[in-house]
Design a protein around this motif. Structure first.
Motif, PDB file in Angstrom:
ATOM      1  N   PRO A  87       0.757  -1.105  -0.012  1.00  0.00           N
ATOM      2  CA  PRO A  87       0.111   0.103  -0.038  1.00  0.00           C
ATOM      3  C   PRO A  87       0.738   1.357  -0.113  1.00  0.00           C
ATOM      4  N   LEU A  88       0.376   2.171  -0.523  1.00  0.00           N
ATOM      5  CA  LEU A  88       1.185   3.456  -0.834  1.00  0.00           C
ATOM      6  C   LEU A  88       1.722   4.060   0.442  1.00  0.00           C
ATOM      7  N   LEU A  89       0.738   4.289   1.510  1.00  0.00           N
ATOM      8  CA  LEU A  89       1.353   4.934   2.648  1.00  0.00           C
ATOM      9  C   LEU A  89       2.138   3.984   3.561  1.00  0.00           C
ATOM     10  N   GLU A  90       2.268   2.827   3.117  1.00  0.00           N
ATOM     11  CA  GLU A  90       3.236   1.649   3.827  1.00  0.00           C
ATOM     12  C   GLU A  90       4.736   1.827   3.254  1.00  0.00           C
ATOM     13  N   HIS A  91       4.888   3.105   2.313  1.00  0.00           N
ATOM     14  CA  HIS A  91       6.275   3.079   2.025  1.00  0.00           C
ATOM     15  C   HIS A  91       7.098   4.218   2.609  1.00  0.00           C
ATOM     16  N   GLN A  92       6.420   4.751   3.449  1.00  0.00           N
ATOM     17  CA  GLN A  92       7.088   5.936   4.352  1.00  0.00           C
ATOM     18  C   GLN A  92       8.483   5.394   5.073  1.00  0.00           C
ATOM     19  N   SER A  93       8.509   4.359   5.878  1.00  0.00           N
ATOM     20  CA  SER A  93       9.569   3.717   6.430  1.00  0.00           C
ATOM     21  C   SER A  93      10.771   3.533   5.226  1.00  0.00           C
ATOM     22  N   LEU A  94      10.411   2.913   4.230  1.00  0.00           N
ATOM     23  CA  LEU A  94      11.284   2.523   3.341  1.00  0.00           C
ATOM     24  C   LEU A  94      12.149   3.823   2.623  1.00  0.00           C
ATOM     25  N   THR A 117       1.359  11.953  -7.193  1.00  0.00           N
ATOM     26  CA  THR A 117       1.087  11.609  -5.692  1.00  0.00           C
ATOM     27  C   THR A 117       1.797  10.973  -5.021  1.00  0.00           C
ATOM     28  N   PRO A 118       2.680   9.908  -5.514  1.00  0.00           N
ATOM     29  CA  PRO A 118       3.515   9.246  -4.754  1.00  0.00           C
ATOM     30  C   PRO A 118       4.654  10.020  -4.557  1.00  0.00           C
ATOM     31  N   LEU A 119       5.222  11.069  -5.581  1.00  0.00           N
ATOM     32  CA  LEU A 119       6.388  11.848  -5.482  1.00  0.00           C
ATOM     33  C   LEU A 119       6.134  12.757  -4.480  1.00  0.00           C
ATOM     34  N   VAL A 120       4.885  13.439  -4.194  1.00  0.00           N
ATOM     35  CA  VAL A 120       4.737  14.375  -3.229  1.00  0.00           C
ATOM     36  C   VAL A 120       4.784  13.727  -1.838  1.00  0.00           C
ATOM     37  N   LEU A 121       4.222  12.554  -1.712  1.00  0.00           N
ATOM     38  CA  LEU A 121       4.529  11.903  -0.219  1.00  0.00           C
ATOM     39  C   LEU A 121       5.950  11.817  -0.137  1.00  0.00           C
ATOM     40  N   ALA A 122       6.562  11.274  -1.249  1.00  0.00           N
ATOM     41  CA  ALA A 122       8.043  11.047  -1.201  1.00  0.00           C
ATOM     42  C   ALA A 122       8.785  12.105  -0.444  1.00  0.00           C
ATOM     43  N   GLY A 170       7.968 -13.709  -1.881  1.00  0.00           N
ATOM     44  CA  GLY A 170       9.083 -12.674  -1.770  1.00  0.00           C
ATOM     45  C   GLY A 170       8.308 -11.577  -0.870  1.00  0.00           C
ATOM     46  N   ASP A 171       9.454 -10.786  -0.287  1.00  0.00           N
ATOM     47  CA  ASP A 171       8.975  -9.405   0.552  1.00  0.00           C
ATOM     48  C   ASP A 171       9.658  -8.484  -0.291  1.00  0.00           C
ATOM     49  N   PRO A 172       8.791  -7.555  -1.211  1.00  0.00           N
ATOM     50  CA  PRO A 172       9.505  -6.589  -1.969  1.00  0.00           C
ATOM     51  C   PRO A 172      10.284  -5.534  -1.188  1.00  0.00           C
ATOM     52  N   VAL A 173       9.878  -5.309   0.032  1.00  0.00           N
ATOM     53  CA  VAL A 173      10.951  -4.134   0.796  1.00  0.00           C
ATOM     54  C   VAL A 173      12.311  -4.937   0.916  1.00  0.00           C
ATOM     55  N   ARG A 200      14.731   5.439   4.487  1.00  0.00           N
ATOM     56  CA  ARG A 200      15.889   4.711   4.558  1.00  0.00           C
ATOM     57  C   ARG A 200      16.719   4.502   3.146  1.00  0.00           C
ATOM     58  N   LEU A 201      16.154   4.994   1.950  1.00  0.00           N
ATOM     59  CA  LEU A 201      16.534   4.846   0.747  1.00  0.00           C
ATOM     60  C   LEU A 201      18.004   5.393   0.680  1.00  0.00           C
ATOM     61  N   PRO A 202      18.164   6.654   0.972  1.00  0.00           N
ATOM     62  CA  PRO A 202      19.609   7.405   0.779  1.00  0.00           C
ATOM     63  C   PRO A 202      20.528   6.495   1.685  1.00  0.00           C
ATOM     64  N   ASP A 203      20.122   6.043   2.877  1.00  0.00           N
ATOM     65  CA  ASP A 203      21.238   5.354   3.701  1.00  0.00           C
ATOM     66  C   ASP A 203      21.733   3.911   2.982  1.00  0.00           C
ATOM     67  N   LEU A 204      20.636   3.361   2.172  1.00  0.00           N
ATOM     68  CA  LEU A 204      21.039   2.199   1.369  1.00  0.00           C
ATOM     69  C   LEU A 204      21.705   2.443   0.204  1.00  0.00           C
TER      70      LEU A 204
END
Length: 320
Positions: free
Chosen positions: A14-21, A45-50, A306-309, A24-28
Motif C-alpha cells: 500500500p502506498l502509505l506503507e512506503h514511508q519507512s522505506l 501523488t507518490p512523489l509528493v508523499l516521498a 518474496g517480500d518486496p521491501v 531509509r533509501l538514501p542510507d541504502l
C-alpha cells in the motif's frame, strides 16, 4: 554522475506503507525515486508523499503521457511537485501508447511526435511564469500563466525509443528515458543522443535464483509489451527482429499472448530481465552504468513468497 533509482510504489505494498522505506533509501545508497503511470497510481501523488518523507532523494516521473492531461494541467501538476521538492524533481513525459491514451482514457492518440515536441516547448515557457499564447502545430494555448511557477524549473526528460524521438530529446529536452534495453543496447542509443544528456531507463528486476520463475514472469511481460507497435519497432532497430519473429507470428495468427510468449528465446529474456542472486542483480545493474546509462530505475517484479521491501534492501548499491 551515475545514479541508482527505484520505481515506486512496490507491487503489493500500500502506498502509505512506503514511508519507512523511503526514509531509509538514501542510507541504502539509492539516489532516486521515480514513478510510472499506467493503470495503478498516478505519477505525481507518490512523489509528493516521498518529498515529505525524505529530503535526500531526487524524484522523477517515467513517464507522464502528454495526451492525458491538457498542457496547462500538466504544467500546474508538475509545478506543484517541484514546489514540494525544490531542485529535486525531474519531469519525464512521453507519447505513451494508443492503449493507454485511446482505449483507457478516451483521447485520440494523434501525431505523437508533434504533440510531444509541442508539449516540451510549451512547458519550457510555462515554467518561467510567462503567459503563453501560442498556436502550436498540434494544440493551441491562449493566455495560460502559472500562478505559482516553480522556483527551480524542473528538468524535462523525454521518453524516446528510436532515432527521431532520441534526436528530439537531445535537441529540446534535458535527456531521454528509454525502456526495454539490455546493457549492450545502450551504446547504440548513445550514438544518437550523444554523451552529454542524461539517459534513464526502467530496468525490470526479478530477484530470484530460480531462473524458470524469472523467465516465466519475463515471458508474460515481453509477450505483452513488445507486441505494442512502438516497442516492436524499437526492438527491431536494436537488432532483435529475428529473435522475436516467432512471438510476433504467433500473435499475428491470433494466438493468446501467453502462447506467443512461449516462443520467446530464453536468451532474450535473460538480456531484458535482470534476475539471479542479489549480488548478480547488482552486478548486472552496474553494467548498465558501464555501458553509458546514467540512471537505471529498478522496476521490481513479483517473486512468489518474496517480500518486496527486503528485495529493495538486498539490491541496494550500499550492499555491494
Amino acid at each position: 554522475m551515475n545514479r541508482w533509482g527505484i520505481i515506486l510504489p512496490l507491487p503489493g505494498v500500500p502506498l502509505l506503507e512506503h514511508q519507512s522505506l523511503v526514509r531509509r533509501l538514501p542510507d541504502l545508497g539509492y539516489t532516486d525515486v521515480w514513478t510510472a503511470e499506467t493503470a495503478g497510481t498516478d505519477a505525481f501523488t507518490p512523489l509528493v508523499l516521498a518529498s515529505q518523507w525524505s529530503d535526500g532523494l531526487r524524484l522523477g516521473t517515467a513517464i507522464v503521457p502528454v495526451f492525458t492531461r491538457g498542457p496547462g494541467l500538466l504544467a500546474m501538476t508538475a509545478a506543484t511537485v517541484a514546489d514540494s521538492a525544490p531542485g529535486r524533481f525531474v519531469l519525464g513525459v512521453g507519447a505513451s501508447s494508443p492503449t493507454i491514451v485511446e482505449k483507457w482514457n478516451a483521447i485520440e492518440h494523434r501525431e505523437p511526435f508533434g504533440r510531444t515536441r509541442d508539449t516540451l516547448r510549451f512547458l519550457r515557457t510555462a515554467f518561467t511564469g510567462k503567459a503563453v499564447t501560442e498556436d502550436y502545430p498540434t494544440f493551441s494555448v491562449q493566455g495560460f500563466k502559472l500562478d505559482r511557477p516553480p522556483a527551480v524549473p524542473p528538468p524535462v526528460l523525454l521518453a524516446a525509443l528510436r532515432p527521431g524521438m532520441l534526436r528530439l530529446a537531445a535537441a529540446e529536452a534535458d535527456g531521454a528515458i528509454t525502456n526495454w534495453v539490455a546493457p549492450g543496447d545502450v551504446p547504440k542509443i548513445r550514438a544518437v543522443i550523444g554523451t552529454e544528456p542524461e539517459l534513464v531507463a526502467p530496468i525490470f528486476v526479478c530477484p530470484t535464483e530460480d531462473a524458470a520463475e524469472a523467465r516465466s514472469v519475463g515471458r508474460m511481460l515481453i509477450g505483452t509489451y513488445l507486441n505494442v507497435p512502438a516497442y516492436r519497432k524499437f526492438q527491431d532497430w536494436l537488432g532483435r527482429s529475428e529473435a522475436l519473429a516467432a512471438m510476433h507470428r504467433s500473435r499475428e495468427a491470433g494466438e493468446h499472448w501467453w502462447r506467443a510468449g512461449q516462443a520467446i528465446p530464453d536468451a532474450v529474456i535473460d538480456e531484458l530481465i535482470v534476475h539471479g542472486s542479489p549480488e548478480e542483480c547488482r552486478a548486472r545493474l552496474a553494467s548498465y552504468h558501464a555501458a553509458g546509462l546514467n540512471t537505471p530505475l529498478i522496476t521490481l517484479l513479483p517473486v512468489a513468497g518474496g517480500d518486496p521491501v527486503k528485495h529493495v534492501e538486498a539490491l541496494a548499491p550500499g550492499r555491494a
